[in-house]
Write a protein that holds these residues in place. Structure first.
Motif, short mmCIF file in Angstrom:
data_model
loop_
_atom_site.label_atom_id
_atom_site.label_comp_id
_atom_site.label_asym_id
_atom_site.label_seq_id
_atom_site.Cartn_x
_atom_site.Cartn_y
_atom_site.Cartn_z
N ILE A 171 57.68 7.17 14.15
CA ILE A 171 58.45 8.13 14.93
C ILE A 171 58.27 9.50 14.30
O ILE A 171 58.38 9.65 13.08
CB ILE A 171 59.94 7.75 14.97
CG1 ILE A 171 60.14 6.44 15.73
CG2 ILE A 171 60.78 8.87 15.59
CD1 ILE A 171 61.56 5.91 15.67
N VAL A 172 57.97 10.50 15.14
CA VAL A 172 57.82 11.87 14.67
C VAL A 172 58.70 12.77 15.54
O VAL A 172 58.53 12.83 16.76
CB VAL A 172 56.36 12.35 14.74
CG1 VAL A 172 56.25 13.77 14.18
CG2 VAL A 172 55.44 11.40 13.99
N GLY A 173 59.63 13.47 14.91
CA GLY A 173 60.47 14.42 15.63
C GLY A 173 59.96 15.84 15.44
O GLY A 173 59.56 16.21 14.33
N VAL A 174 59.94 16.61 16.51
CA VAL A 174 59.57 18.02 16.43
C VAL A 174 60.86 18.82 16.34
O VAL A 174 61.58 18.99 17.31
CB VAL A 174 58.73 18.46 17.64
CG1 VAL A 174 58.40 19.95 17.54
CG2 VAL A 174 57.45 17.63 17.73
N THR A 175 61.16 19.29 15.14
CA THR A 175 62.41 20.00 14.88
C THR A 175 62.12 21.49 14.77
O THR A 175 61.44 22.05 15.61
CB THR A 175 63.10 19.44 13.63
OG1 THR A 175 62.29 19.71 12.46
CG2 THR A 175 63.32 17.94 13.75
N SER A 176 62.62 22.16 13.76
CA SER A 176 62.41 23.61 13.60
C SER A 176 62.88 24.03 12.23
O SER A 176 63.81 23.42 11.66
CB SER A 176 63.20 24.38 14.67
OG SER A 176 63.21 25.76 14.40
N ILE A 177 62.28 25.08 11.69
CA ILE A 177 62.83 25.63 10.45
C ILE A 177 64.24 26.17 10.68
O ILE A 177 65.00 26.35 9.73
CB ILE A 177 61.93 26.71 9.83
CG1 ILE A 177 61.71 27.88 10.79
CG2 ILE A 177 60.62 26.11 9.36
CD1 ILE A 177 61.04 29.09 10.14
N SER A 178 64.60 26.39 11.95
CA SER A 178 65.97 26.82 12.26
C SER A 178 66.98 25.74 11.95
O SER A 178 68.17 26.02 11.83
CB SER A 178 66.08 27.21 13.74
OG SER A 178 65.24 28.31 14.03
N GLY A 179 66.52 24.51 11.79
CA GLY A 179 67.40 23.42 11.37
C GLY A 179 67.59 23.38 9.87
O GLY A 179 68.40 22.59 9.36
N LEU A 180 66.87 24.23 9.15
CA LEU A 180 66.97 24.30 7.69
C LEU A 180 67.60 25.61 7.21
O LEU A 180 67.97 25.72 6.05
CB LEU A 180 65.57 24.18 7.06
CG LEU A 180 64.81 22.88 7.33
CD1 LEU A 180 63.35 23.03 6.90
CD2 LEU A 180 65.47 21.70 6.62
N LEU A 181 67.68 26.59 8.11
CA LEU A 181 68.14 27.93 7.74
C LEU A 181 69.39 28.31 8.53
O LEU A 181 69.58 27.86 9.65
CB LEU A 181 67.04 28.96 8.03
CG LEU A 181 65.65 28.68 7.46
CD1 LEU A 181 64.66 29.71 7.99
CD2 LEU A 181 65.68 28.71 5.94
N GLY A 182 70.22 29.15 7.97
CA GLY A 182 71.34 29.71 8.71
C GLY A 182 70.89 30.92 9.51
O GLY A 182 70.16 31.77 9.00
N LEU A 183 71.28 30.98 10.76
CA LEU A 183 70.89 32.09 11.62
C LEU A 183 72.14 32.75 12.23
O LEU A 183 73.20 32.13 12.33
CB LEU A 183 69.97 31.61 12.75
CG LEU A 183 68.63 30.99 12.32
CD1 LEU A 183 67.84 30.59 13.55
CD2 LEU A 183 67.83 31.95 11.45
N SER A 184 71.96 33.97 12.67
CA SER A 184 73.10 34.72 13.22
C SER A 184 73.37 34.39 14.67
O SER A 184 74.41 34.79 15.22
CB SER A 184 72.83 36.23 13.08
OG SER A 184 71.67 36.59 13.80
N ALA A 185 72.47 33.67 15.31
CA ALA A 185 72.65 33.31 16.72
C ALA A 185 72.10 31.91 16.94
O ALA A 185 71.68 31.24 15.99
CB ALA A 185 71.95 34.32 17.62
#
Length: 259
Positions: A145-159
């Motif tokens: 199984i391979v999920g396509v996630t994002s670095i946004s799931g590792l970092l805090g963002l303002s939006a």
């Protein structure tokens, strides 16, 4: 190196555009038969046209709906007899705000229905697909199984707080799948892309034309390509990654190295 997926059957979600379409093409090139799933028939048909005859099939599905995942898995088995690989690339990102205003805001400015909408598409869809495919993989003696996630799931963002929460949830669900199903010879990993030149960001990709902004976005000063993401998924799905389990492969041109 060709033939890395000879004899394998892969389900690719989000296959109508971007990373999902690139995965369909690359996996077929490496010998896999591929079932592409997505919301829109026309884009799925375009993706299928890039796959050799007899190597691909498509299925229209809204993967935020409980019953859709089972139907996708059933379609793959009907077409090709089994499922060895799941690549879950389905999801929405920043461009979703154009169709669903208010869905990519911070917490205070995200209405509950918009929160549930984004979580439903990005996180629930991954859970539902994993839940549908795991019994088939267990019965067959293994899978990937391979999920396509994002670095946004590792970092805090303002939006985009619903988006970042969903991608973080995908990452930890991947790790939990690893812990629970390694005993069944099932590997679960994910990629975490950075800024990728897909329809999801087509309206803003021109910001890389400014060298100062480009350098701030990624040290490599360009967006990634869907094929580069597909190559990461291909590695994790293949036997070359036989000891990768619970991994998060960051593919972001160095963006997160500065955080």
């Amino acid at each position: 190196m060709a033939g890395r997926l000879d004899g394998k059957v892969a389900i690719i979600t989000g296959a109508g555009t971007g990373v999902g379409r690139a995965c369909m093409e690359r996996f077929a090139e490496e010998g896999a038969k591929v079932l592409g799933a997505g919301r829109t028939l026309a884009t799925l048909e375009e993706s299928l046209s890039h796959v050799p005859s007899g190597m691909g099939a498509i299925h229209v599905a809204d993967l935020s709906k409980d019953e859709s995942a089972d139907a996708v898995v059933a379609a793959a088995i009907a077409a090709f007899g089994k499922v060895d690989i799941l690549v879950h690339a389905a999801g929405v990102g920043y461009s979703w705000a154009e169709k669903s205003p208010g869905s990519m805001n911070d917490t205070v400015n995200t209405a509950p229905d918009k929160w549930r909408e984004v979580i439903g598409i990005n996180l629930d869809g991954y859970y539902l697909m994993a839940r549908a495919v795991l019994p088939k993989m267990i019965a067959a003696g293994g899978g990937a199984i391979v999920g396509v996630t994002s670095i946004s799931g590792l970092l805090g963002l303002s939006a985009a707080h619903a988006y970042t929460a969903a991608k973080a949830g995908m990452i930890n669900l991947t790790r939990s799948l690893c812990v629970s199903y390694a005993k069944d010879n099932i590997r679960a990993n994910c990629i975490a892309p950075g800024f990728i030149d897909t329809p999801m960001v087509a309206s803003v990709v021109g910001i890389f034309d400014d060298p100062v902004v480009a350098d701030q976005l990624a040290p490599m000063r360009r967006p990634g390509t869907p094929v580069e993401m597909a190559n990461g998924c291909l590695y994790l799905a293949s036997d070359e990654a036989s000891y990768c389990n619970g991994s998060v492969l960051v593919i972001d041109g160095g963006t997160s190295a500065r955080q």
